[in-house]
Design a protein around this motif. Structure first.
Motif, mmCIF file in Angstrom:
data_model
loop_
_atom_site.group_PDB
_atom_site.id
_atom_site.type_symbol
_atom_site.label_atom_id
_atom_site.label_comp_id
_atom_site.label_asym_id
_atom_site.label_seq_id
_atom_site.Cartn_x
_atom_site.Cartn_y
_atom_site.Cartn_z
ATOM 1 N N PHE A 104 0.888 -0.857 -0.067
ATOM 2 C CA PHE A 104 0.071 0.125 0.119
ATOM 3 C C PHE A 104 1.018 1.111 -0.061
ATOM 4 O O PHE A 104 0.414 2.308 -0.726
ATOM 5 C CB PHE A 104 -0.892 -0.025 1.160
ATOM 6 C CG PHE A 104 -2.095 -0.994 1.040
ATOM 7 C CD1 PHE A 104 -3.096 -0.594 0.178
ATOM 8 C CD2 PHE A 104 -2.460 -1.893 1.841
ATOM 9 C CE1 PHE A 104 -4.252 -1.320 0.023
ATOM 10 C CE2 PHE A 104 -3.636 -2.486 1.974
ATOM 11 C CZ PHE A 104 -4.555 -2.493 0.827
ATOM 12 N N ARG A 105 1.908 1.293 0.588
ATOM 13 C CA ARG A 105 2.699 2.415 0.953
ATOM 14 C C ARG A 105 3.567 2.693 -0.426
ATOM 15 O O ARG A 105 3.830 3.767 -0.828
ATOM 16 C CB ARG A 105 3.980 2.155 2.001
ATOM 17 C CG ARG A 105 4.882 3.416 2.165
ATOM 18 C CD ARG A 105 3.913 4.703 2.664
ATOM 19 N NE ARG A 105 4.781 5.687 2.915
ATOM 20 C CZ ARG A 105 5.252 6.158 4.008
ATOM 21 N NH1 ARG A 105 5.147 5.279 4.900
ATOM 22 N NH2 ARG A 105 6.238 7.103 4.312
ATOM 23 N N LEU A 106 3.864 1.769 -1.067
ATOM 24 C CA LEU A 106 4.828 1.886 -2.329
ATOM 25 C C LEU A 106 3.594 2.370 -3.374
ATOM 26 O O LEU A 106 4.363 2.997 -4.360
ATOM 27 C CB LEU A 106 5.447 0.614 -2.831
ATOM 28 C CG LEU A 106 6.499 0.311 -1.944
ATOM 29 C CD1 LEU A 106 7.147 -1.168 -2.330
ATOM 30 C CD2 LEU A 106 7.695 1.357 -1.949
ATOM 31 N N ALA A 107 2.464 1.903 -3.171
ATOM 32 C CA ALA A 107 1.289 2.308 -4.296
ATOM 33 C C ALA A 107 0.690 3.795 -4.096
ATOM 34 O O ALA A 107 0.028 4.292 -4.967
ATOM 35 C CB ALA A 107 0.262 1.531 -4.442
ATOM 36 N N GLY A 108 1.447 4.314 -2.924
ATOM 37 C CA GLY A 108 0.839 5.723 -2.508
ATOM 38 C C GLY A 108 -0.542 5.816 -1.953
ATOM 39 O O GLY A 108 -1.084 6.960 -1.964
ATOM 40 N N LEU A 109 -0.824 4.739 -1.472
ATOM 41 C CA LEU A 109 -2.227 4.561 -0.868
ATOM 42 C C LEU A 109 -2.442 4.948 0.665
ATOM 43 O O LEU A 109 -1.355 4.613 1.363
ATOM 44 C CB LEU A 109 -2.835 3.303 -1.147
ATOM 45 C CG LEU A 109 -3.289 3.117 -2.451
ATOM 46 C CD1 LEU A 109 -3.619 1.558 -2.814
ATOM 47 C CD2 LEU A 109 -4.616 3.867 -2.727
ATOM 48 N N ARG A 110 -3.338 5.463 1.222
ATOM 49 C CA ARG A 110 -3.248 5.986 2.592
ATOM 50 C C ARG A 110 -4.019 4.876 3.228
ATOM 51 O O ARG A 110 -5.429 4.750 3.239
ATOM 52 C CB ARG A 110 -3.868 7.355 2.887
ATOM 53 C CG ARG A 110 -3.145 8.495 2.353
ATOM 54 C CD ARG A 110 -3.975 9.982 2.360
ATOM 55 N NE ARG A 110 -4.343 9.893 3.729
ATOM 56 C CZ ARG A 110 -3.829 10.462 4.700
ATOM 57 N NH1 ARG A 110 -2.302 10.882 4.784
ATOM 58 N NH2 ARG A 110 -4.372 10.809 5.962
ATOM 59 N N ALA A 111 -3.527 3.829 3.993
ATOM 60 C CA ALA A 111 -3.930 2.575 4.422
ATOM 61 C C ALA A 111 -4.288 2.623 5.771
ATOM 62 O O ALA A 111 -3.343 3.135 6.743
ATOM 63 C CB ALA A 111 -3.486 1.346 3.792
ATOM 64 N N LEU A 112 -5.378 1.986 6.458
ATOM 65 C CA LEU A 112 -5.544 1.637 7.811
ATOM 66 C C LEU A 112 -5.412 0.326 8.032
ATOM 67 O O LEU A 112 -5.800 -0.540 7.172
ATOM 68 C CB LEU A 112 -6.961 2.074 8.040
ATOM 69 C CG LEU A 112 -7.715 1.626 9.259
ATOM 70 C CD1 LEU A 112 -6.860 1.992 10.712
ATOM 71 C CD2 LEU A 112 -9.294 1.520 9.412
ATOM 72 N N GLY A 113 -4.617 0.119 8.876
ATOM 73 C CA GLY A 113 -4.439 -1.459 9.241
ATOM 74 C C GLY A 113 -4.197 -1.555 10.895
ATOM 75 O O GLY A 113 -3.789 -0.468 11.606
ATOM 76 N N HIS A 114 -3.802 -2.670 11.507
ATOM 77 C CA HIS A 114 -3.387 -2.820 12.637
ATOM 78 C C HIS A 114 -1.980 -2.806 12.885
ATOM 79 O O HIS A 114 -1.177 -3.209 12.124
ATOM 80 C CB HIS A 114 -4.045 -4.215 13.245
ATOM 81 C CG HIS A 114 -5.366 -4.398 13.513
ATOM 82 N ND1 HIS A 114 -6.305 -5.433 12.931
ATOM 83 C CD2 HIS A 114 -6.156 -3.521 14.464
ATOM 84 C CE1 HIS A 114 -7.490 -4.842 13.440
ATOM 85 N NE2 HIS A 114 -7.393 -3.860 14.348
ATOM 86 N N ALA A 115 -1.613 -2.101 13.982
ATOM 87 C CA ALA A 115 -0.117 -2.044 14.266
ATOM 88 C C ALA A 115 0.679 -3.387 14.652
ATOM 89 O O ALA A 115 0.012 -4.301 15.461
ATOM 90 C CB ALA A 115 0.279 -1.112 15.550
ATOM 91 N N TYR A 116 1.300 -4.017 13.770
ATOM 92 C CA TYR A 116 2.095 -5.332 13.824
ATOM 93 C C TYR A 116 3.227 -5.531 12.979
ATOM 94 O O TYR A 116 3.442 -4.592 12.069
ATOM 95 C CB TYR A 116 0.927 -6.247 13.449
ATOM 96 C CG TYR A 116 1.150 -7.547 13.889
ATOM 97 C CD1 TYR A 116 1.089 -8.057 15.142
ATOM 98 C CD2 TYR A 116 1.502 -8.670 12.863
ATOM 99 C CE1 TYR A 116 0.779 -9.134 15.520
ATOM 100 C CE2 TYR A 116 1.622 -9.989 13.303
ATOM 101 C CZ TYR A 116 1.317 -10.437 14.589
ATOM 102 O OH TYR A 116 1.465 -11.563 15.012
ATOM 103 N N GLU A 117 4.242 -6.169 13.327
ATOM 104 C CA GLU A 117 5.437 -6.559 12.718
ATOM 105 C C GLU A 117 6.303 -5.304 12.403
ATOM 106 O O GLU A 117 6.739 -5.183 11.618
ATOM 107 C CB GLU A 117 5.159 -7.365 11.658
ATOM 108 C CG GLU A 117 4.698 -8.883 11.837
ATOM 109 C CD GLU A 117 4.860 -9.575 10.757
ATOM 110 O OE1 GLU A 117 4.868 -9.132 9.540
ATOM 111 O OE2 GLU A 117 4.469 -10.841 10.745
ATOM 112 N N GLY A 118 6.131 -4.434 13.234
ATOM 113 C CA GLY A 118 6.928 -2.675 12.923
ATOM 114 C C GLY A 118 6.310 -2.267 11.717
ATOM 115 O O GLY A 118 7.310 -1.403 11.242
ATOM 116 N N ARG A 119 5.141 -2.302 11.341
ATOM 117 C CA ARG A 119 4.732 -1.565 10.167
ATOM 118 C C ARG A 119 4.230 -0.384 10.281
ATOM 119 O O ARG A 119 3.494 0.237 9.145
ATOM 120 C CB ARG A 119 3.762 -2.600 9.256
ATOM 121 C CG ARG A 119 2.718 -2.986 9.774
ATOM 122 C CD ARG A 119 1.831 -4.162 9.185
ATOM 123 N NE ARG A 119 0.319 -4.296 9.622
ATOM 124 C CZ ARG A 119 -0.771 -4.547 8.969
ATOM 125 N NH1 ARG A 119 -0.359 -4.995 7.761
ATOM 126 N NH2 ARG A 119 -1.931 -4.433 9.331
#
Length: 319
Positions: free
Chosen positions: A102-117
């Protein structure tokens, strides 16, 4: 006048049970005006066809995944000029790689904090601990909508008319009556490195189920056909059934008996009575969801065959 739909790109999980448990959240977001564009495994198209959401098949390589997401973003921006100023994607998986896509595609994503992401997400929400997996996905809906609500009592998986017709044709061709018993003696993966397959399943089907006088149906997935033919010779074997048709078959069944696996979640999701035979799995986190579910476990893990047979008799009105 109604507001135009807001495009929302959603990355699905990679397992049938997880995608099924995410349906209430997806439907909630659609009901709030989001135009969902789902990205996931190819089988998710059939599984979710009754809801009408587009499902784009997840590519294998990072380059292809980013290219796909950028194209979805371009199309979404064409109908929503404000796309880049809001959360425009939801990441159901917990993996670092899914957030990176998502980040490389330039999208503003919501997700759970996990695996240092967390730095890769536009909004990283704390992942709820000690709750059922359906509630974990439901929490993302709470965060996106800015309103907490209790999860529904039922999943409400919808089955499309085309899949109903396919299921009816299949039953007719195979001579299988409505009100059959469907079994799922398979299980993908492990729980705490322990096998999730009930050891007594084959004996139970061969010696216990014939007394109920109903057709017993098994729909093996890829790689499961050999086990079905060798260990469940008394069952009607229906290999290669897509998940939408499988869900339609379940809707017309009297009962499903399943290990902790995706088709069990599907049965519960369409309201079919389910006897869920669990051993090492934690039902508080992963049980099939809904009022039609009976979870059976024993004191030392697996339930006794007699206990499962008694549950079948009660469900079929013979107890």
């Amino acid at each position: 006048m109604t507001s135009p739909p807001r495009p929302l790109i959603v990355r699905l999980r990679n397992w049938v049970g997880d995608v099924t448990l995410g349906v209430p959240t997806l439907q909630r977001l659609a009901d709030h005006g989001y135009a969902l564009q789902l990205v996931g495994k190819g089988w998710a198209r059939d599984l979710l066809a009754g809801h009408g959401w587009p499902v784009h098949v997840l590519p294998k390589t990072l380059r292809e995944r980013v290219r796909q997401l950028r194209e979805l973003k371009r199309i979404a921006a064409a109908c929503d000029p404000g796309l880049g100023r809001r959360i425009n994607a939801v990441c159901f998986p917990y993996s670092f790689s899914s957030a990176l896509d998502f980040r490389l595609a330039g999208l503003r994503a919501l997700g759970h904090a996990y695996e240092g992401r967390s730095l890769l997400l536009a909004r990283a929400a704390p992942r709820p601990a000690g709750v059922h997996e359906l509630e974990v996905y439901w929490d993302l809906g709470n965060v996106l909508l800015g309103q907490a609500a209790p999860p529904p009592a039922t999943i409400g998986l919808r089955v499309g008319e085309a899949h109903r017709a396919q299921a009816a044709a299949l039953r007719s061709a195979q001579g299988i009556e409505p009100g059959c018993i469907v079994i799922c003696p398979f299980a993908g993966g492990t729980w705490a490195q322990q096998d999730k397959t009930w050891p007594a399943f084959a004996e139970f089907v061969a010696q216990g189920l014939p007394a109920f006088g109903r057709s017993v149906v098994v729909c093996p997935g890829p790689g499961e056909e050999g086990i079905a033919r060798e260990q469940f010779v008394s069952a009607r074997l229906l290999p290669g059934v897509n998940l939408g048709t499988y869900a339609a078959l379940l809707q017309d069944a009297a009962l499903m008996i399943s290990n902790d696996t995706g088709p069990g979640h599907m049965a519960a999701a369409v309201g079919t009575p389910l006897i869920s035979v669990l051993g090492p799995s934690d039902p508080a986190l992963w049980r099939a969801w809904g009022p039609s579910v009976q979870v059976l476990r024993g004191d030392s893990g697996w339930p006794e065959t007699r206990t499962v047979l008694e549950a079948v008799a009660r469900t079929l009105g013979r107890g």
